[in-house]
Design a protein around this motif. Structure first.
Motif, PDB file in Angstrom:
ATOM      1  N   VAL A 102     -30.501   7.374 -81.179  1.00 58.40           N
ATOM      2  CA  VAL A 102     -29.308   8.204 -81.041  1.00 58.40           C
ATOM      3  C   VAL A 102     -29.176   9.160 -82.231  1.00 58.40           C
ATOM      4  O   VAL A 102     -28.879  10.353 -82.058  1.00 58.40           O
ATOM      5  CB  VAL A 102     -28.043   7.329 -80.911  1.00 58.40           C
ATOM      6  CG1 VAL A 102     -26.783   8.133 -81.204  1.00 58.40           C
ATOM      7  CG2 VAL A 102     -27.957   6.746 -79.510  1.00 58.40           C
ATOM      8  N   ILE A 103     -29.400   8.668 -83.432  1.00 54.91           N
ATOM      9  CA  ILE A 103     -29.270   9.525 -84.608  1.00 54.91           C
ATOM     10  C   ILE A 103     -30.331  10.625 -84.587  1.00 54.91           C
ATOM     11  O   ILE A 103     -30.029  11.794 -84.871  1.00 54.91           O
ATOM     12  CB  ILE A 103     -29.354   8.682 -85.895  1.00 54.91           C
ATOM     13  CG1 ILE A 103     -28.152   7.740 -85.981  1.00 54.91           C
ATOM     14  CG2 ILE A 103     -29.401   9.586 -87.128  1.00 54.91           C
ATOM     15  CD1 ILE A 103     -28.227   6.729 -87.104  1.00 54.91           C
ATOM     16  N   ASP A 104     -31.567  10.269 -84.238  1.00 52.52           N
ATOM     17  CA  ASP A 104     -32.614  11.287 -84.110  1.00 52.52           C
ATOM     18  C   ASP A 104     -32.216  12.351 -83.087  1.00 52.52           C
ATOM     19  O   ASP A 104     -32.466  13.546 -83.276  1.00 52.52           O
ATOM     20  CB  ASP A 104     -33.935  10.642 -83.680  1.00 52.52           C
ATOM     21  CG  ASP A 104     -34.531   9.736 -84.750  1.00 52.52           C
ATOM     22  OD1 ASP A 104     -34.121   9.846 -85.920  1.00 52.52           O
ATOM     23  OD2 ASP A 104     -35.411   8.917 -84.400  1.00 52.52           O
ATOM     24  N   TYR A 161     -20.238  13.943 -89.855  1.00 51.73           N
ATOM     25  CA  TYR A 161     -21.359  13.247 -89.224  1.00 51.73           C
ATOM     26  C   TYR A 161     -21.636  13.832 -87.840  1.00 51.73           C
ATOM     27  O   TYR A 161     -22.770  14.151 -87.507  1.00 51.73           O
ATOM     28  CB  TYR A 161     -21.075  11.757 -89.095  1.00 51.73           C
ATOM     29  CG  TYR A 161     -20.931  11.052 -90.415  1.00 51.73           C
ATOM     30  CD1 TYR A 161     -22.031  10.838 -91.234  1.00 51.73           C
ATOM     31  CD2 TYR A 161     -19.695  10.591 -90.848  1.00 51.73           C
ATOM     32  CE1 TYR A 161     -21.913  10.186 -92.453  1.00 51.73           C
ATOM     33  CE2 TYR A 161     -19.562   9.932 -92.058  1.00 51.73           C
ATOM     34  CZ  TYR A 161     -20.661   9.738 -92.856  1.00 51.73           C
ATOM     35  OH  TYR A 161     -20.530   9.101 -94.051  1.00 51.73           O
ATOM     36  N   TYR A 162     -20.591  13.935 -87.040  1.00 52.52           N
ATOM     37  CA  TYR A 162     -20.731  14.508 -85.703  1.00 52.52           C
ATOM     38  C   TYR A 162     -19.343  14.895 -85.209  1.00 52.52           C
ATOM     39  O   TYR A 162     -18.322  14.451 -85.752  1.00 52.52           O
ATOM     40  CB  TYR A 162     -21.393  13.523 -84.729  1.00 52.52           C
ATOM     41  CG  TYR A 162     -20.616  12.257 -84.490  1.00 52.52           C
ATOM     42  CD1 TYR A 162     -19.681  12.170 -83.453  1.00 52.52           C
ATOM     43  CD2 TYR A 162     -20.806  11.139 -85.290  1.00 52.52           C
ATOM     44  CE1 TYR A 162     -18.959  11.020 -83.234  1.00 52.52           C
ATOM     45  CE2 TYR A 162     -20.085   9.976 -85.064  1.00 52.52           C
ATOM     46  CZ  TYR A 162     -19.159   9.920 -84.042  1.00 52.52           C
ATOM     47  OH  TYR A 162     -18.442   8.783 -83.824  1.00 52.52           O
ATOM     48  N   ASN A 163     -19.296  15.710 -84.162  1.00 52.99           N
ATOM     49  CA  ASN A 163     -18.032  16.137 -83.566  1.00 52.99           C
ATOM     50  C   ASN A 163     -17.481  15.027 -82.690  1.00 52.99           C
ATOM     51  O   ASN A 163     -18.055  14.710 -81.641  1.00 52.99           O
ATOM     52  CB  ASN A 163     -18.240  17.400 -82.719  1.00 52.99           C
ATOM     53  CG  ASN A 163     -18.289  18.653 -83.551  1.00 52.99           C
ATOM     54  OD1 ASN A 163     -17.409  18.890 -84.374  1.00 52.99           O
ATOM     55  ND2 ASN A 163     -19.334  19.450 -83.368  1.00 52.99           N
ATOM     56  N   MET A 215     -23.772  10.334 -99.090  1.00 55.22           N
ATOM     57  CA  MET A 215     -22.708  11.128 -98.464  1.00 55.22           C
ATOM     58  C   MET A 215     -21.370  10.408 -98.613  1.00 55.22           C
ATOM     59  O   MET A 215     -21.281   9.200 -98.475  1.00 55.22           O
ATOM     60  CB  MET A 215     -22.998  11.336 -96.971  1.00 55.22           C
ATOM     61  CG  MET A 215     -24.257  12.133 -96.700  1.00 55.22           C
ATOM     62  SD  MET A 215     -24.624  12.223 -94.933  1.00 55.22           S
ATOM     63  CE  MET A 215     -23.374  13.383 -94.424  1.00 55.22           C
ATOM     64  N   SER A 216     -20.312  11.111 -98.878  1.00 54.20           N
ATOM     65  CA  SER A 216     -18.986  10.517 -98.971  1.00 54.20           C
ATOM     66  C   SER A 216     -18.397  10.369 -97.580  1.00 54.20           C
ATOM     67  O   SER A 216     -18.873  10.947 -96.620  1.00 54.20           O
ATOM     68  CB  SER A 216     -18.079  11.385 -99.847  1.00 54.20           C
ATOM     69  OG  SER A 216     -17.890  12.643 -99.250  1.00 54.20           O
ATOM     70  N   ARG A 266     -24.906   7.658 -92.656  1.00 55.93           N
ATOM     71  CA  ARG A 266     -24.611   7.768 -94.084  1.00 55.93           C
ATOM     72  C   ARG A 266     -25.827   7.345 -94.909  1.00 55.93           C
ATOM     73  O   ARG A 266     -26.204   8.010 -95.872  1.00 55.93           O
ATOM     74  CB  ARG A 266     -23.390   6.922 -94.436  1.00 55.93           C
ATOM     75  CG  ARG A 266     -22.961   7.011 -95.879  1.00 55.93           C
ATOM     76  CD  ARG A 266     -21.548   6.473 -96.080  1.00 55.93           C
ATOM     77  NE  ARG A 266     -21.418   5.082 -95.662  1.00 55.93           N
ATOM     78  CZ  ARG A 266     -20.749   4.670 -94.598  1.00 55.93           C
ATOM     79  NH1 ARG A 266     -20.129   5.547 -93.812  1.00 55.93           N
ATOM     80  NH2 ARG A 266     -20.662   3.388 -94.310  1.00 55.93           N
ATOM     81  N   GLU A 267     -26.455   6.241 -94.499  1.00 60.04           N
ATOM     82  CA  GLU A 267     -27.651   5.778 -95.208  1.00 60.04           C
ATOM     83  C   GLU A 267     -28.784   6.801 -95.123  1.00 60.04           C
ATOM     84  O   GLU A 267     -29.532   6.990 -96.103  1.00 60.04           O
ATOM     85  CB  GLU A 267     -28.125   4.451 -94.621  1.00 60.04           C
ATOM     86  CG  GLU A 267     -27.234   3.263 -94.933  1.00 60.04           C
ATOM     87  CD  GLU A 267     -27.793   1.975 -94.376  1.00 60.04           C
ATOM     88  OE1 GLU A 267     -27.451   0.911 -94.929  1.00 60.04           O
ATOM     89  OE2 GLU A 267     -28.567   2.009 -93.383  1.00 60.04           O
ATOM     90  N   ARG A 268     -28.904   7.456 -93.976  1.00 61.85           N
ATOM     91  CA  ARG A 268     -29.986   8.431 -93.778  1.00 61.85           C
ATOM     92  C   ARG A 268     -29.638   9.827 -94.285  1.00 61.85           C
ATOM     93  O   ARG A 268     -30.472  10.730 -94.225  1.00 61.85           O
ATOM     94  CB  ARG A 268     -30.348   8.497 -92.289  1.00 61.85           C
ATOM     95  CG  ARG A 268     -31.108   7.294 -91.792  1.00 61.85           C
ATOM     96  CD  ARG A 268     -31.390   7.340 -90.298  1.00 61.85           C
ATOM     97  NE  ARG A 268     -31.967   8.601 -89.841  1.00 61.85           N
ATOM     98  CZ  ARG A 268     -32.473   8.797 -88.630  1.00 61.85           C
ATOM     99  NH1 ARG A 268     -32.473   7.784 -87.749  1.00 61.85           N
ATOM    100  NH2 ARG A 268     -32.971   9.960 -88.272  1.00 61.85           N
ATOM    101  N   ASN A 269     -28.393   9.988 -94.765  1.00 63.44           N
ATOM    102  CA  ASN A 269     -27.939  11.284 -95.269  1.00 63.44           C
ATOM    103  C   ASN A 269     -28.163  12.375 -94.211  1.00 63.44           C
ATOM    104  O   ASN A 269     -28.791  13.408 -94.451  1.00 63.44           O
ATOM    105  CB  ASN A 269     -28.666  11.651 -96.566  1.00 63.44           C
ATOM    106  CG  ASN A 269     -28.081  12.899 -97.209  1.00 63.44           C
ATOM    107  OD1 ASN A 269     -26.885  13.180 -97.088  1.00 63.44           O
ATOM    108  ND2 ASN A 269     -28.925  13.676 -97.877  1.00 63.44           N
ATOM    109  N   THR A 270     -27.607  12.125 -93.022  1.00 57.45           N
ATOM    110  CA  THR A 270     -27.851  13.044 -91.922  1.00 57.45           C
ATOM    111  C   THR A 270     -26.576  13.327 -91.158  1.00 57.45           C
ATOM    112  O   THR A 270     -25.529  12.713 -91.401  1.00 57.45           O
ATOM    113  CB  THR A 270     -28.944  12.489 -90.992  1.00 57.45           C
ATOM    114  OG1 THR A 270     -29.405  13.542 -90.141  1.00 57.45           O
ATOM    115  CG2 THR A 270     -28.446  11.313 -90.162  1.00 57.45           C
TER     116      THR A 270
END
Length: 308
Positions: free
Chosen positions: A251-253, A7-9, A1-2, A297-301
């Motif tokens: 948190v990402i999950d 990523y999030y709001n 991902m660039s 970014r690493e997880r492309n999420t």
């Protein structure tokens, strides 16, 4: 991902979209208490709570709200001369008083030059309709955000931490507030006793059903002077405190399962070192945010990737 991918709001971007400039919250202590401290619904307060962790150096409850606001602005103004400010009523329950007293404190803060609105932290069992009527009218002339401490969607957990209300109360109050056109925030603690990964992920799904504008996530911290600190000392096996890397993944999950339009105000709390028992990660909040973004970014999420 660039770097320019969503990523999030972010809360800062949300405020800039409203005000067109950088906006800083000024924490105020209105001198309020809580209904689970004075006996109305309980005694002793929430088991995790020590309000000393909320107030910065310029915030003193014995000072008038207007003076607290001016001193808070002076604390930040040299960094960003064009910045505007929100009066943030944070400590204890900031809707727990007579309507007249509440109006007086809110209006006193709004009169300070540079103040462009209010953020009011409170409990879902302390929002009478007459106060909502007033806030709905106030919203027509200034910014108003009401933040409710929900903490958990699990009633057994809420009872364990002595919240004094259930999740149904939070749902009803959030919906009642949003129906008046008032932006609604929620505060959640991740890692409360007896809440494992499945319960935490279910929480993200449940909260996404509510008409929330903003959301704050905090890791569970054990703070000196609290009942939870005593519990932690006596029964440490009841607690599964997050290591930093585990928290980042959790948190990402969680964010992947959130409704994509919810604005995320923060991911963690940073308590004064002299009050913190555990966990001590040794980094600033902004450093944690960068680690979360890097890992996303690493997880492309991104926020809402798994939202249904």
């Amino acid at each position: 991902m660039s770097e320019d991918i969503f990523y999030y709001n972010e809360f800062s971007a949300y405020l800039r979209s409203i005000f067109g400039c950088k906006v800083q919250k000024i924490t105020l202590d209105g001198g309020f208490t809580c209904p689970n401290r004075d006996g109305k619904v309980g005694r002793g307060g929430c088991t995790y709570c020590n309000n000393q962790t909320f107030n910065p150096a310029y915030c003193h409850k014995h000072l008038p709200v207007g003076q607290q606001m001016r001193e808070g602005i002076a604390f930040f103004a040299h960094k960003y001369p064009s910045m505007r400010y929100l009066a943030y009523f944070q400590a204890y329950t900031n809707t727990y008083d007579s309507l007249l007293n509440l109006q007086h404190r809110y209006e006193e803060a709004l009169k300070v030059d540079g103040c462009v609105g209010l953020v009011i932290g409170t409990r879902p069992d302390c929002m009478p309709d007459e106060l909502l009527d007033y806030l709905a009218e106030l919203q027509k002339r200034t910014f108003v955000l009401v933040e409710y401490g929900i903490e958990s969607v699990n009633d057994a957990t809420l009872k364990r931490i002595n919240r004094g209300h259930d999740y149904a109360c939070a749902v009803e109050t959030v919906e009642r507030t949003a129906a008046r056109g008032i932006p609604v925030g929620a505060h959640i603690i991740l890692g409360l006793p007896c809440e494992g990964r499945d319960e935490i992920m279910r929480q993200a799904t449940e909260l996404s059903k509510l008409p929330l504008t903003t959301l704050k996530l905090h890791q569970l911290q054990i703070i000196r002077g609290t009942r939870m600190a005593q519990e932690y000392e006596q029964l440490p096996a009841d607690f599964s405190l997050f290591a930093m890397d585990d928290y980042i993944e959790t948190v990402i999950d969680y964010v992947e399962r959130l409704r994509p339009d919810i604005v995320l105000e923060r991911f963690a709390s940073q308590s004064p070192k002299e009050l913190l028992v555990a966990p001590d990660w040794g980094i600033k909040n902004y450093e944690l945010v960068e680690k979360i973004k890097h890992r996303m970014r690493e997880r492309n999420t991104w926020q809402g990737k798994l939202y249904k």
